[in-house]
Write a protein that holds these residues in place. Sequence first.
Motif, PDB file in Angstrom:
ATOM      1  N   VAL A 231      63.575  12.446  -0.815  1.00  0.00           N
ATOM      2  CA  VAL A 231      64.426  12.571  -2.002  1.00  0.00           C
ATOM      3  C   VAL A 231      64.784  14.042  -2.215  1.00  0.00           C
ATOM      4  N   ALA A 232      63.785  14.918  -2.062  1.00  0.00           N
ATOM      5  CA  ALA A 232      64.027  16.355  -2.235  1.00  0.00           C
ATOM      6  C   ALA A 232      65.021  16.888  -1.204  1.00  0.00           C
ATOM      7  N   GLU A 233      65.038  16.267  -0.023  1.00  0.00           N
ATOM      8  CA  GLU A 233      65.992  16.665   1.013  1.00  0.00           C
ATOM      9  C   GLU A 233      67.392  16.103   0.765  1.00  0.00           C
TER      10      GLU A 233
ATOM     11  N   PHE B  36      68.284  10.308  -0.268  1.00  0.00           N
ATOM     12  CA  PHE B  36      68.581   9.214  -1.203  1.00  0.00           C
ATOM     13  C   PHE B  36      67.973   9.600  -2.542  1.00  0.00           C
ATOM     14  N   GLY B  37      68.276   8.816  -3.582  1.00  0.00           N
ATOM     15  CA  GLY B  37      67.750   9.089  -4.909  1.00  0.00           C
ATOM     16  C   GLY B  37      66.673   8.096  -5.298  1.00  0.00           C
ATOM     17  N   LEU B  38      65.822   8.483  -6.231  1.00  0.00           N
ATOM     18  CA  LEU B  38      64.754   7.601  -6.693  1.00  0.00           C
ATOM     19  C   LEU B  38      65.296   6.315  -7.297  1.00  0.00           C
ATOM     20  N   ASP B  39      66.447   6.377  -7.909  1.00  0.00           N
ATOM     21  CA  ASP B  39      66.979   5.190  -8.567  1.00  0.00           C
ATOM     22  C   ASP B  39      68.092   4.521  -7.770  1.00  0.00           C
ATOM     23  N   ASP B  40      68.182   4.866  -6.479  1.00  0.00           N
ATOM     24  CA  ASP B  40      69.105   4.161  -5.583  1.00  0.00           C
ATOM     25  C   ASP B  40      68.574   2.760  -5.288  1.00  0.00           C
ATOM     26  N   ALA B  41      69.468   1.807  -5.115  1.00  0.00           N
ATOM     27  CA  ALA B  41      69.080   0.449  -4.747  1.00  0.00           C
ATOM     28  C   ALA B  41      68.576   0.435  -3.301  1.00  0.00           C
TER      29      ALA B  41
ATOM     30  N   LEU C 280      56.152  19.300  -3.338  1.00  0.00           N
ATOM     31  CA  LEU C 280      57.291  18.734  -4.066  1.00  0.00           C
ATOM     32  C   LEU C 280      57.831  19.717  -5.097  1.00  0.00           C
ATOM     33  N   PRO C 281      59.141  19.700  -5.321  1.00  0.00           N
ATOM     34  CA  PRO C 281      59.695  20.457  -6.442  1.00  0.00           C
ATOM     35  C   PRO C 281      59.083  19.963  -7.751  1.00  0.00           C
ATOM     36  N   ALA C 282      58.966  20.872  -8.722  1.00  0.00           N
ATOM     37  CA  ALA C 282      58.298  20.536  -9.987  1.00  0.00           C
ATOM     38  C   ALA C 282      58.849  19.273 -10.652  1.00  0.00           C
ATOM     39  N   PRO C 283      60.175  19.056 -10.698  1.00  0.00           N
ATOM     40  CA  PRO C 283      60.664  17.834 -11.351  1.00  0.00           C
ATOM     41  C   PRO C 283      60.206  16.551 -10.650  1.00  0.00           C
ATOM     42  N   LEU C 284      60.165  16.556  -9.330  1.00  0.00           N
ATOM     43  CA  LEU C 284      59.721  15.355  -8.610  1.00  0.00           C
ATOM     44  C   LEU C 284      58.221  15.150  -8.750  1.00  0.00           C
ATOM     45  N   LEU C 285      57.445  16.242  -8.754  1.00  0.00           N
ATOM     46  CA  LEU C 285      56.006  16.116  -8.968  1.00  0.00           C
ATOM     47  C   LEU C 285      55.732  15.550 -10.360  1.00  0.00           C
ATOM     48  N   ALA C 286      56.524  15.987 -11.339  1.00  0.00           N
ATOM     49  CA  ALA C 286      56.371  15.448 -12.695  1.00  0.00           C
ATOM     50  C   ALA C 286      56.698  13.958 -12.735  1.00  0.00           C
TER      51      ALA C 286
END
Length: 387
Positions: free
Chosen positions: A87-89, A92-97, A283-289
């Motif tokens: 996701v960080a790369e 795709f996104g976390l909320d992708d189907a 992980l970037p801070a937002p994804l770790l959160a």
Amino acid sequence: MSTTVTDQGQPTPSTAPDRPELQQVIQEIVDSGLTGVALRVQDERGVWVGAAGVAELGGTAQPPTDGHVRIGSNTKTFVATLVLRLVAEGRFGLDDAVAGLLPGFGLDERITVRMLLQHTSGIFNFTGEYYDDGTFVPGIPATTAGKEWVDNRFKTYRPEELARLALAKPARFEPGTGWSYANTNYVLARLLVEQVTGRPPAEELQRLVLGPLGMTNTVAPTTGTEVPEPHPRAYYRYEDGGQERTVDVTRHNPSWISSGGDMISTAQDLHTFISGLLSGKLLPAPLLAEMCTPRPTPIPDMGYGLGVFVQDIGQGRTIISHNGGAAGHAALMYSTPDGGKTLTATLNYVDDAALSLAVPFQKATQRLVDVVFRGGRPGMAGGDGHA
């Protein structure tokens, strides 16, 4: 024995005070029915490493403190981290189907990547599903299957086969409307990684997780049957023709659990992983959160983030964890949210179809949490841990 750790990560004798309360609590775990335990605690007092019990039935040697075991569902934290790295790369996104990213499985189009990692997809668990009314619907012959699992323990299952078996069963609930722990979610995550990257998931795991942290004793075996040396032995007890038999199952093909729980590691490597992950090295801070933001579960004081349990231990304190156990090996992995204090352990025991050590295992892990993170004393009651 109390130890410190050198820059190379190898334990060396320490002049720091012994911590008899830790030795006592791992002895209590052995007394509760497990065969052996090797524990590693790292905190403001340094590193303590110790062992209790035996490495094999009938033997006298303790489990190796640097021993390799099959870590069961701790694998999920590694897989979730790998997915979040992708996701960080920007893959795709976390909320992708998931259906759009992983075609050909007929997935419900409402199921997102986040739902797989958080066990909110509602998809049937291919190792068998326990329902609230007490009924159990079997899947493949997993370790709840007794002799059938023993007879099939060298069989190769393809991840696609496990996913399709599960998707042919009715869903537990509409996507996103409930929580149910299912190995299938993480097999689909594995297939997603392979589909999107075009590379074997084990190679991506090395590139994005193990390599960056310098982890050399963690293996994603896929279908390999061996456990690297040194290791304690794993056992399984079952009935055959009215006779109870106990067999050594250290060697088996872990494709029956796939990325729901197939990895092998050590207490030292598990510390390196959970401490590195939570201190922001992967992980970037937002994804770790996002990873550490829990959704409520039926387990008291325990929520589930993305591949991790988030446990409220009282007094305004939280710990991040995942445990895992299957087929006579198990591992514990706990940390403060900043990665500064960790508890990791490897365990060996005699497994069986009735999962008869589940309650002692849960009580044992809770006693360890009490002693390490709450400052409790050995012998205290507990029991809300999750394997």
